[in-house]
Design an enzyme around this catalytic site. Sequence first.
Site, PDB file in Angstrom:
ATOM      1  N   ASP A 285     -43.807  85.562 -18.820  1.00  0.00           N
ATOM      2  CA  ASP A 285     -43.982  86.447 -19.969  1.00  0.00           C
ATOM      3  C   ASP A 285     -42.960  86.287 -21.103  1.00  0.00           C
ATOM      4  O   ASP A 285     -43.349  86.040 -22.238  1.00  0.00           O
ATOM      5  CB  ASP A 285     -44.032  87.905 -19.508  1.00  0.00           C
ATOM      6  CG  ASP A 285     -44.794  88.753 -20.515  1.00  0.00           C
ATOM      7  OD1 ASP A 285     -45.866  88.305 -20.948  1.00  0.00           O
ATOM      8  OD2 ASP A 285     -44.295  89.822 -20.893  1.00  0.00           O
TER       9      ASP A 285
ATOM     10  N   CYS B  69     -67.521  77.668 -23.489  1.00  0.00           N
ATOM     11  CA  CYS B  69     -68.377  78.859 -23.409  1.00  0.00           C
ATOM     12  C   CYS B  69     -69.808  78.538 -23.806  1.00  0.00           C
ATOM     13  O   CYS B  69     -70.692  79.398 -23.699  1.00  0.00           O
ATOM     14  CB  CYS B  69     -67.857  79.948 -24.344  1.00  0.00           C
ATOM     15  SG  CYS B  69     -66.305  80.661 -23.826  1.00  0.00           S
TER      16      CYS B  69
ATOM     17  N   CYS C 143     -66.637  92.980 -29.309  1.00  0.00           N
ATOM     18  CA  CYS C 143     -65.245  93.387 -29.588  1.00  0.00           C
ATOM     19  C   CYS C 143     -65.204  94.600 -30.535  1.00  0.00           C
ATOM     20  O   CYS C 143     -65.662  94.505 -31.680  1.00  0.00           O
ATOM     21  CB  CYS C 143     -64.483  92.214 -30.207  1.00  0.00           C
ATOM     22  SG  CYS C 143     -62.825  92.685 -30.754  1.00  0.00           S
TER      23      CYS C 143
HETATM   24  S1  SF4 Z   1     -68.214  86.363 -23.221  1.00  0.00           S
HETATM   25 FE1  SF4 Z   1     -66.871  85.202 -24.593  1.00  0.00          FE
HETATM   26  S2  SF4 Z   1     -65.396  84.225 -23.243  1.00  0.00           S
HETATM   27 FE2  SF4 Z   1     -67.078  84.907 -21.951  1.00  0.00          FE
HETATM   28  S3  SF4 Z   1     -68.443  83.118 -21.809  1.00  0.00           S
HETATM   29 FE3  SF4 Z   1     -69.190  84.391 -23.496  1.00  0.00          FE
HETATM   30  S4  SF4 Z   1     -68.170  83.534 -25.315  1.00  0.00           S
HETATM   31 FE4  SF4 Z   1     -67.048  82.770 -23.532  1.00  0.00          FE
HETATM   32  S1  SF4 Z   2     -60.143  94.616 -29.190  1.00  0.00           S
HETATM   33 FE1  SF4 Z   2     -60.637  94.551 -27.022  1.00  0.00          FE
HETATM   34  S2  SF4 Z   2     -62.470  93.273 -26.965  1.00  0.00           S
HETATM   35 FE2  SF4 Z   2     -61.480  92.858 -28.918  1.00  0.00          FE
HETATM   36  S3  SF4 Z   2     -60.142  91.113 -28.568  1.00  0.00           S
HETATM   37 FE3  SF4 Z   2     -58.901  92.945 -28.289  1.00  0.00          FE
HETATM   38  S4  SF4 Z   2     -59.005  93.288 -26.060  1.00  0.00           S
HETATM   39 FE4  SF4 Z   2     -60.724  91.919 -26.556  1.00  0.00          FE
END
Ligand code: SF4
Ligand code: SF4
Length: 294
Positions: free
Chosen positions: A119, A173, A183
């Site tokens: 870390d 991915c 997100c």
């Molecule tokens: S959710 Fe995001 S990290 Fe997971 S496979 Fe799909 S694109 Fe990749």
């Molecule tokens: S806000 Fe939440 S979903 Fe978006 S990148 Fe940060 S941890 Fe991931």
Amino acid sequence: MDRNQVLKKCGLDVLGFCPGTALKEEKAYLLDRQAHFGLCKYEGQNIEERLDPSLQYSPVKSVLVFGINTKTRPIQLKKGQGLLAGISRIPDYHILLKEAGNKLCGILELEDQAKVLVDSHPLMERAFAQRAGLGYIGKNTALIHPVYGTYLALGLILTEKIFPYDKEEKGTCGSCNLCIKACPGGALKGGGILDPGACLSYQTQTIETSPGQVGPRLYGCDVCQEICPKNKEVPLTRLEQVVDRGINKEEIQDLSNREFKKRYGHLTGAWRGKKQWMENFKSVEAYWARKSKE
Ligand code: SF4
Ligand code: SF4
């Protein structure tokens, strides 16, 4: 001793070996991130130090990447409760990894020829993990391991000893964009780029939150992990003392800092102390006030 025996002895889930030369391809990625969004306060700001292990330990011939699975059971919040993200509800993985890394050095007879980093170092752990065959970096910016998905907490050992190296992982991915769409902060920009200022996990750890900004989150955010199809089959962590419930404001508000530390200080998500949780409770309360009107 084979690798599985070593892992078991150290309480680890993964271990990979790679050369200790500096990363190259990642430089353009870091410069791009720095130019557009800035680097996160908790990561190294000097790009060369992110890439070159020899700036942390010299001479370095090999990097060992080791990790533990941190996947916890999802929890259902009760009204008024604050949510701790999965990794913040386990015993502090920094301590566990440091102990495991030291044990690993002993088993591999690396004492005096190695440095354990957990870390508080600038190196791009995930990129070394990819190089050591432990997975690839997903669009959610996390390492994606074939068994443990995005749930590995990682540590590094830099050593002057040479080991047989693992084959670098090259997955992607593909066309999936689920994490980017889900997100809540709009922080994932594609291509593994994250805007730290927009990430709710970062916000719960760093900035004074205004009511409603981070929803019911008391610490961390799991959305981009929970949505990821690569995490569907990930087993739960072997770690014990996991908190598997939401947190009520009443249980912390009257605690002294010392009492807070005694009760919650073993958790990963408590390192910023009571003050940060109390600050985030403003947002938690605003969230539940909104919910009650729906
Ligand atoms: S959710 Fe995001 S990290 Fe997971 S496979 Fe799909 S694109 Fe990749
Ligand atoms: S806000 Fe939440 S979903 Fe978006 S990148 Fe940060 S941890 Fe991931």
